[in-house]
Design an enzyme around this catalytic site. Structure first.
Site, PDB file in Angstrom:
ATOM      1  N   GLY A  89       0.884  -1.379  -0.118  1.00 29.34           N
ATOM      2  CA  GLY A  89       0.138  -0.133   0.002  1.00 29.34           C
ATOM      3  C   GLY A  89       0.794   0.953  -0.076  1.00 29.34           C
ATOM      4  O   GLY A  89       2.097   1.243  -0.334  1.00 29.34           O
ATOM      5  N   GLU A  93       5.746   4.104   1.738  1.00 27.80           N
ATOM      6  CA  GLU A  93       6.684   5.254   1.332  1.00 27.80           C
ATOM      7  C   GLU A  93       7.172   5.918   2.504  1.00 27.80           C
ATOM      8  O   GLU A  93       8.165   6.563   2.288  1.00 27.80           O
ATOM      9  CB  GLU A  93       5.529   6.358   0.615  1.00 27.80           C
ATOM     10  CG  GLU A  93       5.348   5.758  -0.730  1.00 27.80           C
ATOM     11  CD  GLU A  93       4.058   6.935  -1.324  1.00 27.80           C
ATOM     12  OE1 GLU A  93       3.783   6.563  -2.498  1.00 27.80           O
ATOM     13  OE2 GLU A  93       3.631   7.820  -0.690  1.00 27.80           O
ATOM     14  N   TYR A 139       5.103  -5.031  -6.303  1.00 26.39           N
ATOM     15  CA  TYR A 139       4.336  -4.558  -7.289  1.00 26.39           C
ATOM     16  C   TYR A 139       5.089  -4.276  -8.488  1.00 26.39           C
ATOM     17  O   TYR A 139       6.348  -3.702  -8.547  1.00 26.39           O
ATOM     18  CB  TYR A 139       3.548  -3.475  -6.615  1.00 26.39           C
ATOM     19  CG  TYR A 139       2.855  -2.705  -7.531  1.00 26.39           C
ATOM     20  CD1 TYR A 139       1.680  -3.263  -8.423  1.00 26.39           C
ATOM     21  CD2 TYR A 139       2.998  -1.094  -8.010  1.00 26.39           C
ATOM     22  CE1 TYR A 139       0.824  -2.745  -9.142  1.00 26.39           C
ATOM     23  CE2 TYR A 139       1.986  -0.403  -8.652  1.00 26.39           C
ATOM     24  CZ  TYR A 139       0.942  -1.264  -9.588  1.00 26.39           C
ATOM     25  OH  TYR A 139       0.338  -0.464 -10.381  1.00 26.39           O
TER      26      TYR A 139
END
Length: 197
Positions: A89, A93, A139
């Site tokens: 998700g 970050e 991802y």
């Protein structure tokens, strides 16, 4: 089966399925899971986000659940845990900017303890400098991040030593299965009890 004590590091707008599903599934097979977030306490919540593909060039994001933390980050000691779970998700970050998160990841790497990382969690692994020379799934848009950190990107679910990684929540079955193998978890199935029994 001897249950293991697992640490899960989460944060606001972590991917809903990648937090909720492993948190519940790992408990369902007998493991204890402490979910923590830097700068938050036991009982506080993080907001999750649901990422879905609907024909656009990338995923779209919808608001998920309020996920309750089961321990305080400042109170945990990584040496007391048998394994680490890093959901994806948007949370990775900013989680990767916390030194204590990176130190925890390095502990599990240095001690060769099982690590399950999925989706954008590769951002944390890269920031902790633990990908170099290893095969790592993430991802698809993070292929350059994995390779930039000295790793080999894998488009699927892979186990490289103690590191089990996957691309996104669509990989949950294989990702969790491989993680359970690395943990040494033997899931025994029993016959269901019916109302007639």
């Amino acid at each position: 089966m001897d249950g293991k004590k697992l640490l899960m590091i989460v944060g606001d707008f972590g991917e809903d399925y990648e937090i909720m599903v492993p948190f519940q599934a790992l408990q369902a097979v007998g493991h204890e899971v402490d979910a923590v977030c830097p700068e938050k306490e036991e009982g506080d919540t993080v907001k999750t986000a649901v990422h879905d593909f609907r024909g656009d060039q990338t995923y779209m994001e919808s608001r998920g659940h309020n996920f309750a933390l089961t321990a305080s980050f400042d109170d945990i000691d990584p040496t007391e845990y048998d394994g680490l779970v890093l959901p994806g998700g948007r949370a990775p970050e900013y989680l990767r900017t916390h030194d204590e998160v990176l130190e925890a990841v390095r502990h599990f790497t240095d001690e060769d303890k099982p690590i399950a990382a999925i989706c954008h969690a590769a951002q944390i692994l890269a920031a902790a400098d633990v990908i170099e020379g290893r095969t790592c799934a993430a991802y698809s848009a993070l292929e350059a991040d994995v390779e930039g950190a000295g790793g080999e990107y894998y488009d699927g679910v892979t186990t490289d030593g103690n590191l089990v990684s996957g691309r996104d929540w669509g990989d949950h079955v294989e990702w969790l299965s491989q993680f359970l193998d690395v943990l040494g978890t033997n899931v025994e199935h029993s016959e269901p009890v019916t109302a007639d029994d």
